[in-house]
Scaffold this motif. Structure first.
Motif, PDB file in Angstrom:
ATOM      1  N   LEU A 121       0.841  -1.197   0.000  1.00 26.33           N
ATOM      2  CA  LEU A 121       0.000   0.000   0.000  1.00 26.33           C
ATOM      3  C   LEU A 121       0.876   1.248   0.000  1.00 26.33           C
ATOM      4  O   LEU A 121       1.779   1.392   0.833  1.00 26.33           O
ATOM      5  CB  LEU A 121      -0.916   0.023   1.231  1.00 26.33           C
ATOM      6  N   ARG A 122       0.586   2.147  -0.941  1.00 25.74           N
ATOM      7  CA  ARG A 122       1.216   3.461  -0.969  1.00 25.74           C
ATOM      8  C   ARG A 122       0.139   4.509  -0.680  1.00 25.74           C
ATOM      9  O   ARG A 122      -0.908   4.511  -1.328  1.00 25.74           O
ATOM     10  CB  ARG A 122       1.841   3.754  -2.336  1.00 25.74           C
ATOM     11  N   THR A 123       0.407   5.368   0.300  1.00 27.47           N
ATOM     12  CA  THR A 123      -0.566   6.431   0.619  1.00 27.47           C
ATOM     13  C   THR A 123       0.038   7.782   0.309  1.00 27.47           C
ATOM     14  O   THR A 123       1.263   7.985   0.395  1.00 27.47           O
ATOM     15  CB  THR A 123      -0.971   6.378   2.106  1.00 27.47           C
ATOM     16  N   PHE A 124      -0.837   8.724  -0.033  1.00 31.99           N
ATOM     17  CA  PHE A 124      -0.415  10.083  -0.386  1.00 31.99           C
ATOM     18  C   PHE A 124      -1.288  11.082   0.398  1.00 31.99           C
ATOM     19  O   PHE A 124      -2.469  11.227   0.084  1.00 31.99           O
ATOM     20  CB  PHE A 124      -0.547  10.303  -1.895  1.00 31.99           C
ATOM     21  N   PRO A 125      -0.685  11.667   1.411  1.00 35.67           N
ATOM     22  CA  PRO A 125       0.697  11.592   1.885  1.00 35.67           C
ATOM     23  C   PRO A 125       0.927  10.324   2.718  1.00 35.67           C
ATOM     24  O   PRO A 125      -0.021   9.649   3.110  1.00 35.67           O
ATOM     25  CB  PRO A 125       0.840  12.840   2.760  1.00 35.67           C
ATOM     26  N   SER A 126       2.184  10.069   3.034  1.00 32.79           N
ATOM     27  CA  SER A 126       2.518   8.877   3.831  1.00 32.79           C
ATOM     28  C   SER A 126       2.375   9.142   5.330  1.00 32.79           C
ATOM     29  O   SER A 126       2.264   8.198   6.116  1.00 32.79           O
ATOM     30  CB  SER A 126       3.947   8.419   3.531  1.00 32.79           C
ATOM     31  N   SER A 127       2.368  10.428   5.716  1.00 37.62           N
ATOM     32  CA  SER A 127       2.154  10.839   7.110  1.00 37.62           C
ATOM     33  C   SER A 127       1.149  11.981   7.135  1.00 37.62           C
ATOM     34  O   SER A 127       1.069  12.774   6.173  1.00 37.62           O
ATOM     35  CB  SER A 127       3.471  11.293   7.763  1.00 37.62           C
ATOM     36  N   VAL A 128       0.405  12.070   8.223  1.00 41.00           N
ATOM     37  CA  VAL A 128      -0.595  13.128   8.350  1.00 41.00           C
ATOM     38  C   VAL A 128      -0.370  13.875   9.661  1.00 41.00           C
ATOM     39  O   VAL A 128       0.303  13.383  10.583  1.00 41.00           O
ATOM     40  CB  VAL A 128      -2.030  12.549   8.310  1.00 41.00           C
ATOM     41  N   ASP A 129      -0.950  15.075   9.725  1.00 44.51           N
ATOM     42  CA  ASP A 129      -0.865  15.870  10.953  1.00 44.51           C
ATOM     43  C   ASP A 129      -1.957  15.443  11.932  1.00 44.51           C
ATOM     44  O   ASP A 129      -3.127  15.317  11.542  1.00 44.51           O
ATOM     45  CB  ASP A 129      -1.045  17.361  10.650  1.00 44.51           C
ATOM     46  N   VAL A 130      -1.565  15.229  13.181  1.00 47.06           N
ATOM     47  CA  VAL A 130      -2.533  14.966  14.259  1.00 47.06           C
ATOM     48  C   VAL A 130      -2.427  16.125  15.245  1.00 47.06           C
ATOM     49  O   VAL A 130      -1.379  16.337  15.854  1.00 47.06           O
ATOM     50  CB  VAL A 130      -2.243  13.626  14.962  1.00 47.06           C
ATOM     51  N   THR A 131      -3.496  16.871  15.363  1.00 47.03           N
ATOM     52  CA  THR A 131      -3.541  18.032  16.257  1.00 47.03           C
ATOM     53  C   THR A 131      -4.445  17.705  17.434  1.00 47.03           C
ATOM     54  O   THR A 131      -5.523  17.125  17.263  1.00 47.03           O
ATOM     55  CB  THR A 131      -4.071  19.274  15.512  1.00 47.03           C
ATOM     56  N   PHE A 132      -4.023  18.091  18.633  1.00 50.81           N
ATOM     57  CA  PHE A 132      -4.773  17.712  19.837  1.00 50.81           C
ATOM     58  C   PHE A 132      -4.547  18.754  20.936  1.00 50.81           C
ATOM     59  O   PHE A 132      -3.622  19.587  20.850  1.00 50.81           O
ATOM     60  CB  PHE A 132      -4.341  16.331  20.333  1.00 50.81           C
ATOM     61  N   GLN A 133      -5.376  18.675  21.945  1.00 54.85           N
ATOM     62  CA  GLN A 133      -5.228  19.518  23.124  1.00 54.85           C
ATOM     63  C   GLN A 133      -4.686  18.677  24.273  1.00 54.85           C
ATOM     64  O   GLN A 133      -5.091  17.530  24.460  1.00 54.85           O
ATOM     65  CB  GLN A 133      -6.578  20.140  23.530  1.00 54.85           C
ATOM     66  N   VAL A 134      -3.765  19.294  25.045  1.00 53.86           N
ATOM     67  CA  VAL A 134      -3.110  18.561  26.116  1.00 53.86           C
ATOM     68  C   VAL A 134      -2.674  19.555  27.187  1.00 53.86           C
ATOM     69  O   VAL A 134      -2.421  20.732  26.902  1.00 53.86           O
ATOM     70  CB  VAL A 134      -1.891  17.771  25.570  1.00 53.86           C
ATOM     71  N   GLY A 135      -2.599  19.097  28.435  1.00 54.83           N
ATOM     72  CA  GLY A 135      -2.122  19.944  29.515  1.00 54.83           C
ATOM     73  C   GLY A 135      -0.627  20.203  29.391  1.00 54.83           C
ATOM     74  O   GLY A 135       0.124  19.387  28.844  1.00 54.83           O
ATOM     75  N   MET A 136      -0.190  21.333  29.940  1.00 56.56           N
ATOM     76  CA  MET A 136       1.217  21.711  29.836  1.00 56.56           C
ATOM     77  C   MET A 136       2.146  20.667  30.464  1.00 56.56           C
ATOM     78  O   MET A 136       3.262  20.470  30.003  1.00 56.56           O
ATOM     79  CB  MET A 136       1.431  23.067  30.508  1.00 56.56           C
ATOM     80  N   SER A 137       1.673  19.993  31.505  1.00 61.42           N
ATOM     81  CA  SER A 137       2.534  19.010  32.177  1.00 61.42           C
ATOM     82  C   SER A 137       2.837  17.809  31.289  1.00 61.42           C
ATOM     83  O   SER A 137       3.833  17.112  31.495  1.00 61.42           O
ATOM     84  CB  SER A 137       1.876  18.541  33.479  1.00 61.42           C
ATOM     85  N   LEU A 138       1.979  17.545  30.291  1.00 66.22           N
ATOM     86  CA  LEU A 138       2.182  16.399  29.393  1.00 66.22           C
ATOM     87  C   LEU A 138       2.674  16.812  28.018  1.00 66.22           C
ATOM     88  O   LEU A 138       2.881  15.945  27.155  1.00 66.22           O
ATOM     89  CB  LEU A 138       0.872  15.611  29.250  1.00 66.22           C
ATOM     90  N   TYR A 139       2.841  18.110  27.809  1.00 69.69           N
ATOM     91  CA  TYR A 139       3.135  18.614  26.465  1.00 69.69           C
ATOM     92  C   TYR A 139       4.361  17.932  25.857  1.00 69.69           C
ATOM     93  O   TYR A 139       4.341  17.474  24.707  1.00 69.69           O
ATOM     94  CB  TYR A 139       3.336  20.126  26.510  1.00 69.69           C
ATOM     95  N   LYS A 140       5.448  17.845  26.603  1.00 68.46           N
ATOM     96  CA  LYS A 140       6.683  17.273  26.073  1.00 68.46           C
ATOM     97  C   LYS A 140       6.655  15.752  26.030  1.00 68.46           C
ATOM     98  O   LYS A 140       7.398  15.127  25.257  1.00 68.46           O
ATOM     99  CB  LYS A 140       7.877  17.748  26.901  1.00 68.46           C
ATOM    100  N   GLN A 141       5.810  15.162  26.870  1.00 69.52           N
ATOM    101  CA  GLN A 141       5.781  13.702  26.947  1.00 69.52           C
ATOM    102  C   GLN A 141       5.027  13.064  25.778  1.00 69.52           C
ATOM    103  O   GLN A 141       5.331  11.945  25.364  1.00 69.52           O
ATOM    104  CB  GLN A 141       5.131  13.265  28.262  1.00 69.52           C
ATOM    105  N   ILE A 142       4.018  13.752  25.269  1.00 73.23           N
ATOM    106  CA  ILE A 142       3.206  13.187  24.189  1.00 73.23           C
ATOM    107  C   ILE A 142       3.904  13.432  22.857  1.00 73.23           C
ATOM    108  O   ILE A 142       4.169  14.578  22.469  1.00 73.23           O
ATOM    109  CB  ILE A 142       1.793  13.817  24.172  1.00 73.23           C
ATOM    110  N   THR A 143       4.212  12.343  22.147  1.00 68.93           N
ATOM    111  CA  THR A 143       4.892  12.438  20.848  1.00 68.93           C
ATOM    112  C   THR A 143       4.086  11.686  19.795  1.00 68.93           C
ATOM    113  O   THR A 143       3.046  11.079  20.097  1.00 68.93           O
ATOM    114  CB  THR A 143       6.313  11.850  20.941  1.00 68.93           C
TER     115      THR A 143
END
Length: 328
Positions: free
Chosen positions: A255-277
């Motif tokens: 399977l080839r997808t276009f694009p191969s990666s997509v943007d995931v936008t979300f809301q998160v608390g500041m304490s978890l901001y750096k932890q969520i990747t």
């Protein structure tokens, strides 16, 4: 012509003259004597009146734990002449009823005192003419054991509503468990201790509350309450790139997808901001999804969303794709 203030002064002088007159003084004395006579006669009649009586449990052995206390007081209705009822009311009230633990302990862990038991304790402290009409409640009880206990976790019952753009970052209970004293029968029915319901709205900063527990008949909790700390996070938005993966395809297909990666936008608390990747999110296309797709596009869905993340959006949600045959 007399002014209004002059007329008022004139009326006051006339009224004062009447009060100080001989006839008025005689009338006032007659009214006072009549009232006193009526009051004396009334005190000779019988009445019923409610009084509060304090209760106290005494002589509890050191190896005994009272798990549910007696009520602090009961209401007793007394019947007697008005003069004697007044002597109770204004003479310091009724004496405390001291319940001697040794007189009622039978090893059952539960003692009930009926109105007849309370009457036996109270009557010797009353005037001979006084009768007891009723007790409210008609019976009181207490529970005890000889130190039998267990440790149980605390379960918080709460409705926590942060301000807009804030979220609950965490809740901490101190302590997180309590010692429960009760009979074995009561302990066998319990798996946790539940707090009273905690309702807090409009939270924008760390908040601390002391909360009691839902009572259990026959059980005593140590400590009697818990300290609840609610940590608050300010919400921010973050975007990560998440690759589109594919599974369950035949070995001869890619399977080839276009694009191969997509943007995931979300809301998160500041304490978890750096932890969520990006690694915390999973977007997978199954071969069955391809077979069911329409219009030559794939509709993407998240298969995994980390805790603490809300309002997740994928961009783009629909992507182009191509299936290639792989030669052996």
């Amino acid at each position: 012509m007399a002014s209004r203030s002059d007329l008022i002064r004139l009326q006051l002088r006339r009224g004062l003259s009447f009060i100080l007159s001989k006839d008025a003084l005689v009338m006032l004395i007659c009214i006072a004597l009549a009232s006193l006579f009526w009051y004396i006669v009334a005190l000779g009649d019988e009445y019923e009146q409610d009084f509060h009586v304090k209760l106290s449990l005494r002589n509890v052995p050191e190896n005994v734990v009272v798990t549910t206390d007696l009520p602090s007081e009961v209401t007793v209705t007394l019947k007697d002449k008005g003069s004697r009822l007044l002597s109770y009311k204004y003479g310091g009230g009724l004496p405390t009823l001291n319940i001697d633990f040794r007189n009622y302990s039978q090893g059952s862990g539960h003692v009930t005192l009926h109105s007849s038991d309370l009457s036996k304790l109270l009557l010797p402290k009353l005037l001979p003419s006084t009768r007891i009409s009723a007790f409210k409640p008609e019976a009181v009880d207490y529970y005890y054991n000889y130190g039998l206990h267990t440790r149980l976790p605390i379960r918080l019952r709460a409705n926590l509503q942060p301000e807009k753009f804030y979220s609950v970052g965490g809740v901490r209970l101190t302590p997180d468990s309590v010692t429960v004293y009760a009979t074995q029968e009561v302990l066998d029915t319990m798996t946790a201790v539940y707090t009273d319901r905690l309702e807090i709205s409009g939270i924008s900063e760390r908040t601390v509350r002391r909360v009691g527990f839902v009572p259990v008949k026959g059980a005593k909790f140590e400590p009697a309450n818990v300290l609840v700390r609610v940590d608050i996070d300010q919400i921010t938005e973050k975007t990560v790139k998440v690759p589109v993966r594919w599974v369950n395809f035949p070995a001869s297909m890619v399977l080839r997808t276009f694009p191969s990666s997509v943007d995931v936008t979300f809301q998160v608390g500041m304490s978890l901001y750096k932890q969520i990747t990006s690694e915390d999110f999973v977007i997978v296309v199954n071969y069955d999804d391809v077979l069911q797709s329409a219009g030559g596009k794939l509709h993407l869905k998240l298969k995994s969303i980390p805790a603490g993340v809300t309002h997740v959006r994928i961009s783009p949600e629909d992507i182009d794709y191509l299936i290639e045959n792989v030669e052996d």
